[in-house]
Design an enzyme around this catalytic site. Structure first.
Site, PDB file in Angstrom:
ATOM      1  N   VAL A  48      39.546  40.059  36.142  1.00  0.00           N
ATOM      2  CA  VAL A  48      40.103  41.415  36.425  1.00  0.00           C
ATOM      3  C   VAL A  48      40.975  41.657  34.977  1.00  0.00           C
ATOM      4  O   VAL A  48      41.622  41.032  34.496  1.00  0.00           O
ATOM      5  CB  VAL A  48      41.128  41.299  37.497  1.00  0.00           C
ATOM      6  CG1 VAL A  48      41.804  42.705  37.571  1.00  0.00           C
ATOM      7  CG2 VAL A  48      40.495  40.950  38.777  1.00  0.00           C
ATOM      8  N   LYS A  49      40.530  43.004  34.494  1.00  0.00           N
ATOM      9  CA  LYS A  49      41.061  43.533  33.239  1.00  0.00           C
ATOM     10  C   LYS A  49      42.357  44.599  33.753  1.00  0.00           C
ATOM     11  O   LYS A  49      42.020  45.414  34.429  1.00  0.00           O
ATOM     12  CB  LYS A  49      40.157  44.300  32.592  1.00  0.00           C
ATOM     13  CG  LYS A  49      39.738  43.683  31.220  1.00  0.00           C
ATOM     14  CD  LYS A  49      38.570  44.518  30.722  1.00  0.00           C
ATOM     15  CE  LYS A  49      38.259  44.476  29.260  1.00  0.00           C
ATOM     16  NZ  LYS A  49      37.312  45.427  28.818  1.00  0.00           N
ATOM     17  N   ILE A  50      43.487  44.053  33.079  1.00  0.00           N
ATOM     18  CA  ILE A  50      44.793  44.922  33.483  1.00  0.00           C
ATOM     19  C   ILE A  50      45.318  45.243  32.064  1.00  0.00           C
ATOM     20  O   ILE A  50      45.469  44.499  31.346  1.00  0.00           O
ATOM     21  CB  ILE A  50      45.534  44.255  34.371  1.00  0.00           C
ATOM     22  CG1 ILE A  50      44.923  43.953  35.537  1.00  0.00           C
ATOM     23  CG2 ILE A  50      47.109  44.856  34.299  1.00  0.00           C
ATOM     24  CD1 ILE A  50      45.965  43.139  36.707  1.00  0.00           C
TER      25      ILE A  50
END
Ligand code: G3P
Length: 242
Positions: A92-94
């Site tokens: 997951v890219k945050i």
């Protein structure tokens, strides 16, 4: 310690992923909302889920980064869990912080990595000091937008070298991603500066691969090969001899 992983393809286009994955030259895929819009993902959440699952299946077990689409902490957490549930190889890219510099994201990154065992790629970073904090918070991947750093008139290689030294010095296992390539040269120079991974748009892989002089050389070999078959020694394969 330097641990080069290789190229992550920066696209959501299935045909491009199929092509370059089959060449054996990529080690992962990265996407973001801008890429998925550009690559024609329609149908809201159903469309996003379908495309991300297709990509994840296509390159499995290589990692695929899918970015959250909200700045609200609770929604981000919910999206992170959802993406994580789509496939084991999805991370997951945050973004490192919110659009106004809100710092909540780092807390969430820390919690997701340490309490929920969800791999996080911290994105939209421009400096070694941001990368260091993301690594300290426990992120698996720390993405420096090196092309955008260069766009502002700074040399991204300096930030990559500093980040490499800092992470090595504190024994962090975080992988450094150098992202937003602007020219083919960036790929090698960012690896040399200490990136573990460089995200690359498909056309630069072709630029790396195809050289005009190689084309000319291969043309000459093929031409001489034809001459050889016409006029050279008898074709041994026809007689079964070795
Ligand atoms: O991997 C990050 C990348 O997609 C951002 O690239 O070209 O929009 O700066 P760019």
């Amino acid at each position: 310690m330097k641990t080069l992983t290789g190229i992550f393809l920066d696209t959501g286009n299935l045909q491009e992923i199929r092509t370059y994955h089959a060449l054996g030259v990529i080690r992962g895929v990265t996407t973001n909302p801008t890429i998925l819009v550009k690559d024609g993902v329609l149908g809201g959440w159903e469309g996003i889920e379908e495309r991300c699952k297709q990509i994840a299946r296509m390159v499995e077990p290589l990692p695929v980064s899918v970015e959250v689409t909200t700045n609200d902490s609770d929604e981000m957490r919910e999206q992170a869990r959802r993406f994580h549930g789509w496939a084991a190889n999805i991370n997951v890219k945050i973004p490192i912080h919110g659009p106004e510099g809100e710092t909540d994201n780092l807390r969430l990154i820390h919690e997701l990595e340490t309490q929920e065992d969800i791999r996080i790629n911290v994105t939209a970073m421009m400096s070694a000091q941001q990368g260091l904090l993301a690594a300290m918070a426990g992120a698996t991947y720390v993405s420096l937008f090196a092309g955008r750093v260069n766009n502002m008139g700074y040399d991204a290689r300096q930030e990559l070298r500093r980040l490499r030294q800092l992470l090595d010095a504190c024994g962090s296992p975080a992988r450094i991603i150098a992202a937003s390539t602007r020219e083919a040269l960036n790929i090698i120079e960012w690896f040399e500066a200490g990136a573990d991974i460089v995200t690359v748009v498909p056309q630069f892989i072709e630029t790396m691969l195809v050289h005009p002089y190689s084309k000319e050389t291969v043309r000459q070999f093929l031409e001489d090969g034809r001459t050889l078959q016409r006029e050279g020694a008898p074709d041994v394969t026809m007689t079964g001899a070795h």
